[in-house]
Design a protein around this motif. Structure first.
Motif, PDB file in Angstrom:
ATOM      1  N   VAL A  72       0.952  -1.152   0.082  1.00 29.90           N
ATOM      2  CA  VAL A  72       0.043  -0.209   0.173  1.00 29.90           C
ATOM      3  C   VAL A  72       0.822   1.257  -0.039  1.00 29.90           C
ATOM      4  O   VAL A  72       0.497   2.324   0.298  1.00 29.90           O
ATOM      5  CB  VAL A  72      -1.049  -0.043   1.259  1.00 29.90           C
ATOM      6  CG1 VAL A  72      -2.078  -0.928   1.025  1.00 29.90           C
ATOM      7  CG2 VAL A  72      -0.227  -0.320   2.457  1.00 29.90           C
ATOM      8  N   HIS A 106       1.333   2.249   7.410  1.00 32.85           N
ATOM      9  CA  HIS A 106       1.565   3.537   7.106  1.00 32.85           C
ATOM     10  C   HIS A 106       2.593   4.185   7.999  1.00 32.85           C
ATOM     11  O   HIS A 106       3.153   3.673   8.916  1.00 32.85           O
ATOM     12  CB  HIS A 106       0.403   4.655   7.121  1.00 32.85           C
ATOM     13  CG  HIS A 106      -0.013   4.998   8.748  1.00 32.85           C
ATOM     14  ND1 HIS A 106      -0.461   4.374   9.485  1.00 32.85           N
ATOM     15  CD2 HIS A 106       0.232   6.237   9.269  1.00 32.85           C
ATOM     16  CE1 HIS A 106      -0.769   4.862  10.708  1.00 32.85           C
ATOM     17  NE2 HIS A 106      -0.128   6.199  10.526  1.00 32.85           N
ATOM     18  N   PHE A 121      -0.954   3.309   3.592  1.00 34.85           N
ATOM     19  CA  PHE A 121      -2.546   2.808   3.903  1.00 34.85           C
ATOM     20  C   PHE A 121      -3.319   4.185   4.101  1.00 34.85           C
ATOM     21  O   PHE A 121      -3.036   4.552   5.244  1.00 34.85           O
ATOM     22  CB  PHE A 121      -2.539   1.618   4.641  1.00 34.85           C
ATOM     23  CG  PHE A 121      -3.888   0.880   4.651  1.00 34.85           C
ATOM     24  CD1 PHE A 121      -4.691   0.692   3.671  1.00 34.85           C
ATOM     25  CD2 PHE A 121      -4.404   0.672   5.902  1.00 34.85           C
ATOM     26  CE1 PHE A 121      -5.797   0.257   3.359  1.00 34.85           C
ATOM     27  CE2 PHE A 121      -5.620   0.053   6.044  1.00 34.85           C
ATOM     28  CZ  PHE A 121      -6.387  -0.300   4.560  1.00 34.85           C
ATOM     29  N   ASN A 122      -4.427   4.398   3.779  1.00 32.25           N
ATOM     30  CA  ASN A 122      -5.068   5.608   4.190  1.00 32.25           C
ATOM     31  C   ASN A 122      -6.689   5.314   4.267  1.00 32.25           C
ATOM     32  O   ASN A 122      -7.489   6.298   3.965  1.00 32.25           O
ATOM     33  CB  ASN A 122      -4.924   6.619   3.109  1.00 32.25           C
ATOM     34  CG  ASN A 122      -5.248   8.065   3.613  1.00 32.25           C
ATOM     35  OD1 ASN A 122      -5.069   8.129   5.093  1.00 32.25           O
ATOM     36  ND2 ASN A 122      -5.646   8.993   2.709  1.00 32.25           N
ATOM     37  N   GLU A 123      -7.105   4.096   4.392  1.00 26.27           N
ATOM     38  CA  GLU A 123      -8.561   3.714   4.272  1.00 26.27           C
ATOM     39  C   GLU A 123      -9.212   4.567   5.417  1.00 26.27           C
ATOM     40  O   GLU A 123     -10.634   4.960   5.327  1.00 26.27           O
ATOM     41  CB  GLU A 123      -8.838   2.205   4.412  1.00 26.27           C
ATOM     42  CG  GLU A 123     -10.231   1.980   4.671  1.00 26.27           C
ATOM     43  CD  GLU A 123     -10.352   0.482   4.689  1.00 26.27           C
ATOM     44  OE1 GLU A 123     -11.537  -0.015   4.941  1.00 26.27           O
ATOM     45  OE2 GLU A 123      -9.321  -0.584   4.285  1.00 26.27           O
ATOM     46  N   PHE A 124      -8.570   4.569   6.352  1.00 28.47           N
ATOM     47  CA  PHE A 124      -9.399   5.529   7.647  1.00 28.47           C
ATOM     48  C   PHE A 124      -8.877   6.901   7.664  1.00 28.47           C
ATOM     49  O   PHE A 124      -9.307   7.474   8.619  1.00 28.47           O
ATOM     50  CB  PHE A 124      -8.945   4.931   9.165  1.00 28.47           C
ATOM     51  CG  PHE A 124      -9.260   3.107   8.926  1.00 28.47           C
ATOM     52  CD1 PHE A 124     -10.642   2.732   9.194  1.00 28.47           C
ATOM     53  CD2 PHE A 124      -8.276   2.251   8.796  1.00 28.47           C
ATOM     54  CE1 PHE A 124     -10.856   1.573   8.752  1.00 28.47           C
ATOM     55  CE2 PHE A 124      -8.628   0.990   8.543  1.00 28.47           C
ATOM     56  CZ  PHE A 124     -10.008   0.560   8.981  1.00 28.47           C
ATOM     57  N   ARG A 132      -9.086   9.597   1.712  1.00 27.56           N
ATOM     58  CA  ARG A 132      -8.894   8.048   2.128  1.00 27.56           C
ATOM     59  C   ARG A 132      -8.196   7.330   1.007  1.00 27.56           C
ATOM     60  O   ARG A 132      -8.049   5.957   1.235  1.00 27.56           O
ATOM     61  CB  ARG A 132     -10.257   7.296   2.283  1.00 27.56           C
ATOM     62  CG  ARG A 132     -11.023   7.948   3.373  1.00 27.56           C
ATOM     63  CD  ARG A 132     -12.562   7.522   3.498  1.00 27.56           C
ATOM     64  NE  ARG A 132     -13.254   8.069   4.354  1.00 27.56           N
ATOM     65  CZ  ARG A 132     -13.343   7.969   5.705  1.00 27.56           C
ATOM     66  NH1 ARG A 132     -12.509   6.743   6.118  1.00 27.56           N
ATOM     67  NH2 ARG A 132     -14.158   8.377   6.575  1.00 27.56           N
ATOM     68  N   GLU A 133      -7.418   7.871   0.334  1.00 29.67           N
ATOM     69  CA  GLU A 133      -6.504   7.154  -0.911  1.00 29.67           C
ATOM     70  C   GLU A 133      -5.161   6.860  -0.224  1.00 29.67           C
ATOM     71  O   GLU A 133      -4.528   7.972   0.385  1.00 29.67           O
ATOM     72  CB  GLU A 133      -6.331   8.121  -2.156  1.00 29.67           C
ATOM     73  CG  GLU A 133      -8.030   8.346  -2.905  1.00 29.67           C
ATOM     74  CD  GLU A 133      -7.565   9.261  -4.098  1.00 29.67           C
ATOM     75  OE1 GLU A 133      -6.566   9.698  -4.383  1.00 29.67           O
ATOM     76  OE2 GLU A 133      -8.819   9.720  -4.375  1.00 29.67           O
ATOM     77  N   SER A 134      -4.760   5.806  -0.539  1.00 29.04           N
ATOM     78  CA  SER A 134      -3.478   5.306   0.046  1.00 29.04           C
ATOM     79  C   SER A 134      -2.295   6.125  -0.984  1.00 29.04           C
ATOM     80  O   SER A 134      -2.856   6.372  -2.091  1.00 29.04           O
ATOM     81  CB  SER A 134      -3.219   3.831  -0.077  1.00 29.04           C
ATOM     82  OG  SER A 134      -4.176   3.261   0.743  1.00 29.04           O
ATOM     83  N   TYR A 157      -4.049   2.494  12.900  1.00 30.41           N
ATOM     84  CA  TYR A 157      -4.638   3.375  11.975  1.00 30.41           C
ATOM     85  C   TYR A 157      -4.879   4.864  12.399  1.00 30.41           C
ATOM     86  O   TYR A 157      -5.856   5.252  11.706  1.00 30.41           O
ATOM     87  CB  TYR A 157      -5.905   2.570  11.506  1.00 30.41           C
ATOM     88  CG  TYR A 157      -5.417   0.983  11.012  1.00 30.41           C
ATOM     89  CD1 TYR A 157      -4.852   0.931   9.806  1.00 30.41           C
ATOM     90  CD2 TYR A 157      -6.227   0.100  11.556  1.00 30.41           C
ATOM     91  CE1 TYR A 157      -4.696  -0.425   9.547  1.00 30.41           C
ATOM     92  CE2 TYR A 157      -5.935  -1.349  11.429  1.00 30.41           C
ATOM     93  CZ  TYR A 157      -5.437  -1.454  10.146  1.00 30.41           C
ATOM     94  OH  TYR A 157      -5.066  -2.967   9.613  1.00 30.41           O
ATOM     95  N   SER A 173      -8.386   6.202  12.307  1.00 26.91           N
ATOM     96  CA  SER A 173      -9.447   5.551  12.807  1.00 26.91           C
ATOM     97  C   SER A 173      -9.964   5.844  14.097  1.00 26.91           C
ATOM     98  O   SER A 173      -9.168   6.284  14.885  1.00 26.91           O
ATOM     99  CB  SER A 173      -8.925   4.002  12.613  1.00 26.91           C
ATOM    100  OG  SER A 173      -9.875   3.317  13.270  1.00 26.91           O
ATOM    101  N   GLU A 186     -14.413   8.374  12.369  1.00 26.41           N
ATOM    102  CA  GLU A 186     -13.095   8.410  11.480  1.00 26.41           C
ATOM    103  C   GLU A 186     -12.832   9.910  11.224  1.00 26.41           C
ATOM    104  O   GLU A 186     -13.799  10.608  10.999  1.00 26.41           O
ATOM    105  CB  GLU A 186     -12.924   7.752  10.382  1.00 26.41           C
ATOM    106  CG  GLU A 186     -12.853   6.236  10.876  1.00 26.41           C
ATOM    107  CD  GLU A 186     -13.296   5.509   9.659  1.00 26.41           C
ATOM    108  OE1 GLU A 186     -13.447   5.871   8.504  1.00 26.41           O
ATOM    109  OE2 GLU A 186     -13.265   4.216   9.674  1.00 26.41           O
TER     110      GLU A 186
END
Length: 240
Positions: A72, A106, A121-124, A132-134, A157, A173, A186
């Motif tokens: 990611v 991350h 990683f950026n989901e949260f 929220r884009e990695s 997160y 998160s 979030e």
């Protein structure tokens, strides 16, 4: 699942799980004793921080070397290619990194102009860039103009930072209330956290789903996941 240490002779040693090359020794073999990470001769580490499957080290010249899982973009070199040897993250030109803090998938670094960059990683929303884009290269955390970051700690997160205006800000998160803003919502941008009237943070440490801070009156406050008593208040009740 692994541990790394920067030694006073200018070397990094790592041990534990190594399926993604997070020990940095040119292999993917697990090790139950410390093995030397293969930094170049002129790369002298001053700090090291371990994620779940990757590792990053601050070098004495202000560069950041990362190795291990990169699915990611958490190594910050502009690719999604994992590496069992240290590679240099693409930090902004004409800047030097002062510190490094690595989350589960991350990575974040404070630069010499006191700005903050995160990648991976950026989901949260843990990169704090309003999305929220990695990201596979370092991206600037959206703090108000002129605010300078003094210290940072990355949880799995989420991140929390001490800012030079005596504010304390967290993002990412918030499932267990680990941001401390009274919700479990979030946050993709840093939000100010109230530590109490007249209270400011002097240090911060973020765990998987909880956060703790030493305050200016020498007390400690913790919040978030408390399923194993990690908040230290004598209960197992989460706190937002």
């Amino acid at each position: 699942f692994h541990t790394c240490a920067a030694l006073n002779n200018g070397e990094v040693y790592c041990w534990g799980f190594n399926a993604y090359g997070q020990l940095g020794d040119f292999s993917t073999n697990n090790s139950n004793s410390p093995v030397k990470a293969r930094l170049l001769e002129n790369q002298i580490p001053t700090q090291v921080s371990s994620g779940v499957f990757h590792t990053c080290s601050l070098l004495d010249g202000g560069e950041i070397a990362c190795w291990g899982d990169n699915t990611v973009g958490q190594l910050g070199d502009g690719t999604f290619t994992s590496s069992n040897i240290p590679i240099i993250a693409d930090t902004p030109v004409d800047s030097a990194a002062l510190s490094i803090s690595v989350g589960q998938r991350h990575s974040c670094s404070i630069l010499d102009d006191a700005t903050l960059y995160c990648w991976g990683f950026n989901e949260f929303g843990q990169l704090g860039d309003g999305s929220r884009e990695s990201k596979q290269v370092p991206t600037k955390v959206l703090l108000p103009q002129g605010k300078r970051v003094e210290s940072l700690s990355s949880g799995s997160y989420h991140n929390c930072a001490i800012i030079d205006d005596d504010t304390f800000r967290c993002w990412g998160s918030n499932e267990f209330g680990q941001l401390g803003d009274g919700t479990n919502i979030e946050r993709i941008n840093p939000v100010i956290i109230s530590l109490g009237a007249g209270k400011t943070a002097t240090s911060v440490s973020s765990g998987e789903g909880h956060t703790c801070s030493v305050l200016n009156d020498k007390t400690i406050k913790c919040w978030g996941d408390n399923s194993n008593g990690q908040l230290g208040d004598g209960s197992t009740t989460d706190s937002f």
